[in-house]
Scaffold this motif. Structure first.
Motif, PDB file in Angstrom:
ATOM      1  N   ASP A 198      -3.429   5.107  -1.325  1.00 49.33           N
ATOM      2  CA  ASP A 198      -3.629   5.573   0.055  1.00 49.33           C
ATOM      3  C   ASP A 198      -5.010   6.183   0.223  1.00 49.33           C
ATOM      4  O   ASP A 198      -5.156   7.355   0.591  1.00 49.33           O
ATOM      5  CB  ASP A 198      -2.547   6.606   0.415  1.00 49.33           C
ATOM      6  CG  ASP A 198      -1.237   5.938   0.806  1.00 49.33           C
ATOM      7  OD1 ASP A 198      -1.274   4.853   1.414  1.00 49.33           O
ATOM      8  OD2 ASP A 198      -0.170   6.516   0.503  1.00 49.33           O
TER       9      ASP A 198
ATOM     10  N   GLY B  95       0.811  -1.214   0.000  1.00 49.82           N
ATOM     11  CA  GLY B  95       0.000   0.000   0.000  1.00 49.82           C
ATOM     12  C   GLY B  95       0.841   1.258   0.000  1.00 49.82           C
ATOM     13  O   GLY B  95       1.834   1.346   0.728  1.00 49.82           O
ATOM     14  N   GLY B  96       0.469   2.195  -0.832  1.00 53.64           N
ATOM     15  CA  GLY B  96       1.152   3.486  -0.824  1.00 53.64           C
ATOM     16  C   GLY B  96       1.123   4.137  -2.191  1.00 53.64           C
ATOM     17  O   GLY B  96       1.376   3.470  -3.194  1.00 53.64           O
TER      18      GLY B  96
ATOM     19  N   ALA C 213       2.945  -1.591   4.940  1.00 59.94           N
ATOM     20  CA  ALA C 213       2.797  -0.130   4.975  1.00 59.94           C
ATOM     21  C   ALA C 213       1.372   0.287   5.339  1.00 59.94           C
ATOM     22  O   ALA C 213       0.443  -0.512   5.330  1.00 59.94           O
ATOM     23  CB  ALA C 213       3.206   0.512   3.658  1.00 59.94           C
ATOM     24  N   GLY C 214       1.285   1.529   5.688  1.00 60.41           N
ATOM     25  CA  GLY C 214      -0.018   2.112   5.987  1.00 60.41           C
ATOM     26  C   GLY C 214      -0.592   1.747   7.342  1.00 60.41           C
ATOM     27  O   GLY C 214      -1.788   1.892   7.569  1.00 60.41           O
TER      28      GLY C 214
ATOM     29  N   GLU D  67       3.147   6.119  -3.455  1.00 59.32           N
ATOM     30  CA  GLU D  67       4.473   6.262  -4.063  1.00 59.32           C
ATOM     31  C   GLU D  67       4.919   4.990  -4.774  1.00 59.32           C
ATOM     32  O   GLU D  67       5.951   4.966  -5.434  1.00 59.32           O
ATOM     33  CB  GLU D  67       5.505   6.640  -2.985  1.00 59.32           C
ATOM     34  CG  GLU D  67       5.948   5.520  -2.040  1.00 59.32           C
ATOM     35  CD  GLU D  67       4.962   5.201  -0.918  1.00 59.32           C
ATOM     36  OE1 GLU D  67       3.743   5.451  -1.083  1.00 59.32           O
ATOM     37  OE2 GLU D  67       5.410   4.665   0.115  1.00 59.32           O
TER      38      GLU D  67
ATOM     39  N   ASP E 116      -2.595   6.618   6.667  1.00 60.86           N
ATOM     40  CA  ASP E 116      -2.510   5.215   7.053  1.00 60.86           C
ATOM     41  C   ASP E 116      -3.895   4.693   7.428  1.00 60.86           C
ATOM     42  O   ASP E 116      -4.366   4.822   8.544  1.00 60.86           O
ATOM     43  CB  ASP E 116      -1.519   5.045   8.207  1.00 60.86           C
ATOM     44  CG  ASP E 116      -0.100   5.322   7.736  1.00 60.86           C
ATOM     45  OD1 ASP E 116       0.109   5.351   6.510  1.00 60.86           O
ATOM     46  OD2 ASP E 116       0.772   5.511   8.590  1.00 60.86           O
TER      47      ASP E 116
HETATM   48 MG    MG Z   1       2.767   4.735   2.960  1.00 57.11          MG
END
Ligand code: MG
Ligand code: AMP
Length: 421
Positions: A232, A189-190, A254-255, A192, A262
């Motif tokens: 996100d 997740g993200g 992530a997150g 970027e 998050d």
């Molecule tokens: Mg992230």
């Protein structure tokens, strides 16, 4: 939900929830590395008959009291064949390795200890100190010495290796019941993140965790299902997480911390996941989340931190043992070895540090040295590390020369030889 718990507490919580999966029947030939759910009782006697361990001559040992001895060779027993009649006193039969011993015979004289002369065989016997004695049972493999009929050949819980598969084949078992392989759904997740073939301009990075974690799952025999990269924002995240609910374990990276973007924890709770812990007093890897669906069905949920090293180290500590437990394994942890520190390490009290280390043998001692930069973003440090040195939570200094413990990531290190070993 418990927060800021110790590594030991988190592991206990995870292993409490990770139960062995049910049985499935698979072809024995495909069962390498799997764990039996039921004992295998032999319906066969192995070997089925007393048989010869050597190429040579079947005899009655009582006929070989005085040497040299000369006996008529009355028939041949080929491998895979049988004697046409019992062997009488004063007779020998040519026999090949693995062939059943003729009734009446009780020993085999090796070809090397005999001289064949047309339809007779001469056994010279030798003289001291190389005197030759043939006792009853010599060079004979007894019926059932491998497995007796009705005997438990393999116990439930046994991990199947090459020899086990061979034994199953010998027993005529073409399929076996083993614990199912855990299915792991993996989500990154993200905003970027891109896939490896994606455009990394403008501060984007490749979602390396998708690869690291999938490989780490496969290394312990789990199957993986990739759910892709979630943006996100809660809608995309929820859609992808839903797709992972029919699995044995759902692993996100992530997150999960407290940043504005998050959303993982919130969406998991919305889907009915009960979060059991958030935050483990370890470094790298503090923002680790563990949850489960209660009452089930639903996967165990592991929310790993996004930083590549943190993701892999938390996988090692919590997900790997859980997957092994689900697959029915008894050994859940990496080997731990005693080392001597090659350099002084310091830190603040409060969190257990897993220090990436390189190992070197010096005589009987193994010395551990940090791989250098211990930033949780430096994935290369994991490729260089052979182990994770345990720097206990409350300790602040480990002096050069002091003893310490290392979780061995590179198990081949145990097999490597070095000076003095
Ligand atoms: Mg992230
Ligand atoms: P986050 O938990 O979202 O704050 O992420 C922490 C750090 O891990 C950030 O630098 C992310 O770019 C990085 N990161 C998150 N997910 C991944 C991933 N799948 N692969 C590689 N790095 C990641």
């Amino acid at each position: 939900m418990r927060e800021a718990i110790s590594v030991a507490e988190a592991l206990e919580m995870v292993l409490e929830a990770a139960r062995p999966l049910g049985a499935e029947t698979v072809p024995s030939a495909d069962a390498l590395g799997r764990v039996l759910t039921a004992s295998v009782v032999s319906a066969r006697t192995l070997p089925p008959d007393d048989n010869s361990a050597m190429d040579g001559y079947a005899v009655r040992a009582a006929d070989l009291a005085d040497y040299p001895v000369e006996l008529p060779v009355v028939f041949d027993v080929p491998a895979g064949g049988r004697a046409p009649r019992p062997l009488a006193s004063g007779e020998a039969a040519r026999i090949l390795t693995g062939a059943p011993l003729p009734p009446g015979a009780d020993a085999v004289v090796r070809q090397e200890d005999a001289e064949r002369m047309e339809d007779r065989v001469r056994i010279p016997g030798g003289s001291p100190p190389r005197a030759f004695v043939c006792r009853a049972g010599e060079n004979v493999r007894r019926a059932g010495e491998d497995v007796a009929s009705g005997e438990t050949a393999l116990e439930a819980g046994c991990r199947l290796g090459p020899a086990h598969l061979g034994l199953l084949a010998s027993l005529g078992r073409s399929s076996v019941a083993v614990h199912a392989r855990p299915l792991v759904a993996l989500l990154s997740g993200g905003d970027e993140l891109v896939e490896p073939d994606g455009d990394v301009a403008g501060g984007r990075i490749v979602s390396s965790n998708s690869y690291t974690l999938a490989a780490a799952c496969r290394e312990v025999g789990a199957e993986t299902r990739y759910l892709g990269i979630a943006r996100d924002e809660p809608v995309d995240l929820e859609r992808r997480l839903r797709a992972g609910l029919r699995s044995d374990a759902l692993v996100t990276s992530a997150g999960v911390s407290v940043g504005d973007h998050d959303h993982v924890r919130g969406v998991l709770q919305k889907l009915g996941c009960r979060l059991l812990c958030f935050g483990v007093r370890m470094k790298p890897g503090y923002p680790f989340v563990f949850g489960r669906f209660e009452p089930g069905p639903g996967p165990l949920v592991f929310g790993l931190p996004g930083n590549p090293v943190s993701a892999l180290v938390t996988f090692e500590q919590f997900v790997r043992p859980a997957l092994l437990a689900m697959a029915g394994h008894a050994t859940l942890h990496r080997p731990r070895i005693a080392v001597t520190l090659a350099e002084t390490l310091t830190k603040k009290a409060g969190r257990l540090h897993f220090v990436r280390v390189r190992l070197e043998r010096h005589g009987h001692e193994v010395r551990a040295r940090s791989t250098g930069n211990q930033s949780s973003g430096v994935l290369r440090s994991m490729t260089e590390a052979q182990g994770l040195l345990i720097f206990p939570a409350e300790a602040t200094r480990l002096a050069a020369g002091a003893p310490a413990e290392v979780q061995l990531l590179d198990e081949a290190f145990l097999a490597s030889t070095g000076p003095g070993l």
